[in-house]
Write an enzyme that holds these catalytic residues in place. Structure first.
Site, short mmCIF file in Angstrom:
data_model
loop_
_atom_site.label_atom_id
_atom_site.label_comp_id
_atom_site.label_asym_id
_atom_site.label_seq_id
_atom_site.Cartn_x
_atom_site.Cartn_y
_atom_site.Cartn_z
N GLU A 170 -61.88 -25.28 14.15
CA GLU A 170 -62.85 -26.37 14.32
C GLU A 170 -63.77 -26.08 15.52
OE1 GLU A 170 -59.53 -26.40 14.29
OE2 GLU A 170 -58.78 -28.44 14.13
N ARG A 205 -42.62 -5.43 3.61
CA ARG A 205 -41.94 -5.58 4.91
C ARG A 205 -42.92 -5.87 6.03
NH1 ARG A 205 -38.25 -0.15 4.48
NH2 ARG A 205 -36.58 -1.02 3.21
N THR A 233 -24.52 -2.87 3.84
CA THR A 233 -25.66 -2.13 3.30
C THR A 233 -25.89 -0.85 4.09
OG1 THR A 233 -26.66 -4.17 2.50
CG2 THR A 233 -28.14 -2.29 2.77
N GLU A 250 -32.77 -7.78 3.41
CA GLU A 250 -32.49 -6.78 2.38
C GLU A 250 -31.01 -6.47 2.47
OE1 GLU A 250 -35.29 -3.57 1.77
OE2 GLU A 250 -36.51 -4.33 3.40
C1 AOF Z 1 -54.52 -22.83 15.91
N1 AOF Z 1 -55.69 -22.68 15.25
O1 AOF Z 1 -57.44 -23.44 14.17
C2 AOF Z 1 -55.83 -24.98 14.89
C3 AOF Z 1 -54.57 -25.16 15.56
O2 AOF Z 1 -51.58 -22.21 20.96
P1 AOF Z 1 -52.77 -23.12 21.01
O3 AOF Z 1 -53.01 -23.71 22.31
O4 AOF Z 1 -53.98 -22.45 20.44
O5 AOF Z 1 -52.44 -24.38 20.06
C4 AOF Z 1 -51.83 -24.17 18.85
C5 AOF Z 1 -51.63 -25.47 18.12
O6 AOF Z 1 -52.86 -26.11 17.83
C6 AOF Z 1 -50.99 -25.24 16.76
O7 AOF Z 1 -49.59 -25.26 16.85
C7 AOF Z 1 -51.50 -26.40 15.95
O8 AOF Z 1 -50.66 -27.51 16.15
C8 AOF Z 1 -52.85 -26.74 16.58
N2 AOF Z 1 -54.03 -26.38 15.70
N3 AOF Z 1 -53.98 -24.06 16.05
O9 AOF Z 1 -53.95 -21.86 16.38
C9 AOF Z 1 -56.36 -23.69 14.74
N4 AOF Z 1 -56.50 -26.02 14.38
ZN ZN Z 2 -57.54 -27.41 17.89
#
Ligand code: AOF
Ligand code: ZN
Length: 338
Positions: free
Chosen positions: A55, A186, A198, A267
């Site tokens: 955004e 992977r 395994t 796996e």
């Molecule tokens: C994202 N990208 O486009 C939107 C997110 O680690 P930060 O500070 O960038 O914040 C991450 C949090 O922000 C993420 O867990 C989610 O809740 C919110 N939205 N995050 O990385 C985005 N819109």
């Molecule tokens: Zn945001």
């Protein structure tokens, strides 16, 4: 209106997917901005972990006040917290949008963008193509709500669900094309997990940056090929709690998550696969199926979790993708929990 909303949310999904593999542990997010006449004036997506949210990026690209009285579409509720960047809702309010449409609420407890937008008199429409949005960010949702990695189990079977004959012969059930594709998959995961069984039976290399081996009694050899490359986490009775005499599998995943692992590709053979499934620790199954029938009730099954009497005891899955690979198929399905 709904048709238009769906159209732009779909566009957000497509944009969001461009961030695949680059934004983890954060969600994949895409954003489309319309002006007051309904023309697209900006679009963007979250490109890389730590960089601008979708955004913010879309709004900062605008030259003037083109977004004023317009609509912002995004597949995840806009954030309201100070993280690596300031709250997206603040910028949405500053740019004077009239309406925000998003697909799903943010499961991140730090985020409540909806109320902040509504308080600023911005019209909010939520839940457009919600299921699709949740599926797109299923790894992020599991990580943030359960503090566990998302787990995909890979298996390669005959048409009668066998992974080997009674003497353990398994080379090869699926075609070279299918095996190559399985190895390629992977790369989509932070960690590969396998069992000492395994490692001892197949001595695989399993090239990957991070591998977890379940080896309760430290049985694998120092010369096992799997140890020759990548970071290794060995879960043994010395570092992991036991549950009914076996490694507590959930504890292993908790530990992996603490070490930064968001997704795991398992796996292994039928015993561990069955135990994981029984404990509800598998989110998805990738089953490669070869057009072979072993026709032998002593061959090894891909899932060996116990004895069930009724079909109603089955674990149910939802198939979401079928791919033809040479003579074989790959069935991707989500485990329906509970
Ligand atoms: C994202 N990208 O486009 C939107 C997110 O680690 P930060 O500070 O960038 O914040 C991450 C949090 O922000 C993420 O867990 C989610 O809740 C919110 N939205 N995050 O990385 C985005 N819109
Ligand atoms: Zn945001």
């Amino acid at each position: 209106m709904l048709k238009t909303d769906e159209k732009y949310i779909k566009m957000c999904f497509a944009l969001a997917k461009r961030g695949k593999g680059k934004v983890s542990p954060n969600p994949m997010v895409g954003c489309v901005v319309l002006d007051k006449n309904g023309n697209v004036v900006s679009r963007s997506y979250h490109k890389k972990y730590g960089e601008n949210h979708a955004e913010r990026d879309a709004l900062l690209k605008l030259q003037n006040n083109e977004a004023e009285c317009g609509t912002l579409y995004v597949n995840l509720e806009p954030c309201s917290h100070y993280g690596k960047t300031p709250p997206c809702v603040d910028l949405i309010i500053e740019k004077k949008l009239a309406r925000v449409v998003y697909a799903m609420n943010d499961p991140n407890p730090k985020v409540n963008g909806k109320d902040k937008l509504k308080n600023a008199k911005i019209e909010v429409t939520e839940g457009i193509l919600e299921e699709e949005a949740k599926f797109l960010n299923r790894i992020f949702i599991k990580n943030i709500t359960q503090k566990l990695p998302y787990v995909v189990l890979k298996t390669a079977t005959t048409m009668d669900g066998k992974i080997a004959t009674q003497i353990g012969d398994s080379k090869w059930i699926t075609s070279e094309t299918a095996r190559k594709y399985a190895r390629k998959l992977r790369q989509d995961f932070d960690c590969i997990l396998t069992s000492s069984n395994t490692v001892i039976a197949d001595n695989p290399t399993m090239k990957h940056k991070f591998k977890c081996i379940l080896d309760k009694d430290l049985r694998i050899s120092n010369n096992a090929k799997i140890l020759s490359q990548g970071k290794i986490y060995l879960a043994t009775k010395y570092n992991t709690k036991l549950k009914n005499g076996e490694l507590d599998l959930k504890k292993v995943f908790k530990e992996l998550y603490k070490q930064g692992v968001c997704s795991v590709y398992v796996e292994c053979g039928g015993t561990l696969a069955g135990a994981l499934l029984k404990e509800g620790l598998i989110d998805e199954v990738y089953q490669f199926i070869a057009p072979k029938i072993l026709n032998d009730n002593t061959g090894l099954s891909c899932f060996n979790g116990g004895n069930y009497t009724h079909i109603s005891d089955s674990i149910n899955l939802k198939i979401y993708e079928i791919k033809k690979l040479d003579s074989d198929i790959l069935l991707k399905s989500v485990v329906l929990q509970g």
